[in-house]
Structure formats: C-alpha cells, structure tokens
Design a protein around this motif. Structure first.
Motif, mmCIF file in Angstrom:
data_model
loop_
_atom_site.group_PDB
_atom_site.id
_atom_site.type_symbol
_atom_site.label_atom_id
_atom_site.label_comp_id
_atom_site.label_asym_id
_atom_site.label_seq_id
_atom_site.Cartn_x
_atom_site.Cartn_y
_atom_site.Cartn_z
ATOM 1 N N ALA A 34 25.346 36.548 -81.948
ATOM 2 C CA ALA A 34 25.493 37.706 -81.228
ATOM 3 C C ALA A 34 25.481 37.241 -79.559
ATOM 4 C CB ALA A 34 24.255 38.569 -81.270
ATOM 5 N N THR A 98 29.377 40.564 -81.202
ATOM 6 C CA THR A 98 29.213 39.845 -82.227
ATOM 7 C C THR A 98 30.338 39.176 -83.029
ATOM 8 O OG1 THR A 98 27.089 41.414 -82.822
ATOM 9 C CG2 THR A 98 27.530 39.897 -84.428
ATOM 10 N N GLY A 201 21.985 33.273 -83.203
ATOM 11 C CA GLY A 201 23.043 33.135 -84.253
ATOM 12 C C GLY A 201 22.886 31.666 -84.727
ATOM 13 N N GLU A 366 22.757 40.891 -83.845
ATOM 14 C CA GLU A 366 22.922 41.930 -82.737
ATOM 15 C C GLU A 366 21.497 42.478 -81.857
ATOM 16 O OE1 GLU A 366 25.509 43.632 -85.725
ATOM 17 O OE2 GLU A 366 24.605 41.547 -85.436
#
Length: 424
Positions: A34, A98, A201, A366
C-alpha cells in the motif's frame, strides 16, 4: 497483540532532504504493498471566498502531469493489478494505491510526477469543475436531507471560520476561480514538506526508503506551509427548523467537543457507542423500544484537528411523536448517562465493538497504511497505531462519565428537519 492490546508493528521513519516524511511498515506476508500519501491540506485551508479547491484537486490529480497523460495514472495502476483512489476532508487530502510488489516503483513514480508537475490547464480545470458540480448535484442537491451536514456545520461555525464550509465547497466560487487561483493553491500546499508517505507491505525498510528517495528526492525543497490560526467558534447553541421534500422528520442534537487529538476524544467515541450503537445501546433500549419515542437513533462525530469537533445524536421520531418530544427524550437519557456513566458490561461491549472495527481496518495493508497515516497526522507520530489499543483498554467507567459530563452536559444545538407538509 502483546498484552492483549499492544501492537508491535515495525515502523521505520525517514525524512528526505526536501522535507518529505516517510514511514515504512514491512509485512512480508502481505500480497501487495500500500502506498498512502497524506497532504496536510483540506477545506480548512481554503480562502473563505474561494472554497472547494482541496476537493477539486482530488479530481485534478488524476488528469495528467509532465510524463503522464490525463487518466493514465489510474489506468497504469489498474493495468498492473492495483487499485487507486483519493479522499478529501477538512484537514487533509489522501491519495493511495495498492499494487503488487513489482509495481511499487511505478506507483511511487506516478506520485512523484504529479507532485512535481501536475497539469493544471484551462481544459483540465473546466472539465473537473463540471465533474465536481455533478457530484454535488448527485450527493447533495438531489438527495433527501442533502443539505443536512451543511446546516449542522452552520450551527457551530460562522461562514468565515475555516471549518465553516464543507469540503465540497461552493460551486459559485469554483465558477469565479481562475486557473491562476488553482495553480497558486497547488503551489502553496502540494510540496514534499507538506506530505507524509506511508508504505505497508512486502518491502524492507532500507529498500523502500531508497526507492522513495530515488523518486521524490529530486523535487526541490520548499518551506512547510503554515495553517491559519482558528479562533474557537463563538456561535451559541440554537434551534433550527427546516423543511424539505424528505420522507420523514429527523431531529439532530449537536455539541462542540474537543479537537481530534484531545485526550477525552476516545472516551467520547466510546460514550457515543454506549448511547447509540446497535440494538443493545442505551438510547435504542430506552427511547426506541421502551418509550417508543423514536424509530431509530444514531450518533456520529465530525473530528477537526485545529478547533472544536462536532458530536451529534440523531433520531427519527415515531409516527405521531414530535421532534421536540423526541429531542427531550434524548436529552433526558444523555443527562442520566452523565450521572450514572456506563455499566461495566456496557463499557466492555463498546470497547469490543470499537476494537473489532479497528482490527478489521488493520488487517489489510491499505487499511493499515491509512490508519497509520491518520494517527500520524492527528497525534504526531505513526507509532500511535501501536499503543492506541492500550489507550482503549485503559478507559474506565469514570473516564466515560467524565467525558459526557464535561462535553455533553451543556445545551446542544438542535436541528429539526421536517417534511414539507408537516407544520412546526
């Protein structure tokens, strides 16, 4: 979570030479990364005579830049299996993607290109101004109760106050604005020193920060812009009666409550949950089921960073019951709640509901990136995400009672929204 509430997300911060603040939250089990950027500019920062610019940029930012054609930002992200969107509020504008790990460089390059060279042209401005007008018609002008939020805000802030207008702004102001006006707004606020970037992430902090620096680092440094000071609102509580083509009457009670970072803000949110969240809430059991004074009750808070927030209770009266009578029933229960506070069971239920929603938001990258950035903006540190659960768990019945007594014990403003055919 350690200790049941303490989170231990790894959070690595860096600040580029041009002022861009970066936070990386590595999650090597996540399927995507994200990219979440907050520009600290919202409707609060607009000239009261030229409103709607912050929201306009939510649209303009997708209309091309030096190396990206109009509409290509979204198309490129989606072509690589990603998603992209933006939101605007009173205090910030948020742009986020994302993407698969392999598309991170692309997403950062796209954000860099529009930060440094957004295409603000007559054609883009004219086209997006019409898009905003259509959005206003659909969401506000042609919806039942579409002016309700504007009426609520007007009960607390005068028009000249920075919080005295909605992010959608005035269409007349947009019509009167020039491309130069729009360019000046962009130049003032859309700069690295006014932005916070969160990555969450499957990335290592070192690689991610190097990648950010290689993309954003070439943008020249500019001073961080200053926000105007906002005096506290001076509008006393008042009652407003309005009529419109709506299916049924509603009554809103609203109070000025502390700014978003105030220590009692969380207690107030839990208090609202005890009062009006679900069929086991106090107001549902007392005003809806027992007294039958209302068919439904709800609560909400409009948080602000730099002045009073607005806390509301809403009820839809039962057929044959006046909005005045329903308002009186709500106020009686709020006063009683301020005297008694919640029971231990009510507090436990409200905390569990809040915690569930909070953890659901954190479960995907996200949502996590957005919550990290929001805590960073509101509380001054991305690490707020790690100890917010402890703040929640530490709340006591006395904390809730004290917050209600302090902030909801005064007379609220009242908004009675009646169908056209109903007399006052």
């Amino acid at each position: 979570m350690a200790d049941g509430r303490q989170l231990d997300y790894e959070l690595v911060e860096a600040t580029l030479d041009n002022g861009l603040q970066v936070c990386v939250q590595p999650d090597h089990l996540a399927p995507a990364v994200a990219v979440n950027i907050f520009y600290e500019v919202g409707s609060y920062d607009e000239d009261p005579g030229l409103t709607g610019f912050a929201h306009l940029f939510e649209h303009l930012m997708f209309q091309g830049s030096k190396n990206v054609g109009s509409g290509e930002h979204m198309a490129l992200v989606e072509a690589h299996g990603g998603s992209v969107n933006a939101t605007t509020s009173t205090d910030r504008t948020n742009y986020f993607e994302t993407v698969p790990r392999g598309a991170l460089a692309l997403a950062l390059w796209l954000e860099t290109d529009r930060m440094s060279s957004l295409a603000i042209t007559e054609a883009n401005f004219a086209a997006q101004r019409e898009v905003v007008k259509e959005e206003k018609r659909q969401r506000y002008d042609n919806q039942p109760y579409g002016d309700l939020l504007e009426l609520l805000v007007a009960q607390h802030f005068p028009p000249e106050h920075p919080y005295g207008h909605l992010p959608i702004g005035s269409m007349a102001h947009l019509d009167d604005a020039s491309v130069d006006d729009v360019q000046q707004f962009f130049d003032a606020w859309y700069r690295p020193s006014n932005a916070r970037l969160v990555l969450s992430g499957p990335v290592t902090p070192e690689d991610a920060i190097d990648m950010v620096a290689s993309q954003f680092g070439a943008i020249p440094a500019q001073e961080r812009p200053a926000h105007v000071d906002s005096a506290p609102p001076e509008l006393p509580p008042r009652t407003t009666v309005t009529r419109g083509s709506v299916p049924h009457p509603l009554v809103y009670l609203s109070w000025p409550t502390p700014a978003a970072a105030h220590p009692q803000q969380l207690a107030l949110e839990i208090a609202l949950s005890v009062l009006a969240d679900g069929t086991t809430s106090r107001l549902h059991k007392s005003v809806v089921r027992s007294a039958r004074m209302a068919q439904e009750v709800h609560a909400a808070s409009l948080p602000h960073l730099r002045s009073s927030s607005i806390t509301t209770l809403m009820a839809r009266p039962t057929d044959g019951v006046t909005t005045e009578a329903t308002a009186a029933a709500l106020l009686e229960q709020v006063a009683r709640f301020g005297d008694e506070g919640p029971t231990s069971e009510e507090l436990a239920r409200a905390v569990a509901q809040y915690e569930r929603e909070w953890l659901l938001g954190l479960a995907i990258v996200e949502g996590r990136a957005d919550l990290i950035n929001d805590g960073w903006l509101t509380h001054g540190t991305p690490a707020h995400v790690n100890h917010h659960g402890l703040e929640l768990a530490a709340l006591t019945e006395d904390d809730i009672r004290s917050a209600v007594r302090t902030h909801l014990a005064t007379d609220p403003s009242q908004l009675h929204y009646l169908p056209t055919e109903v007399s006052a």
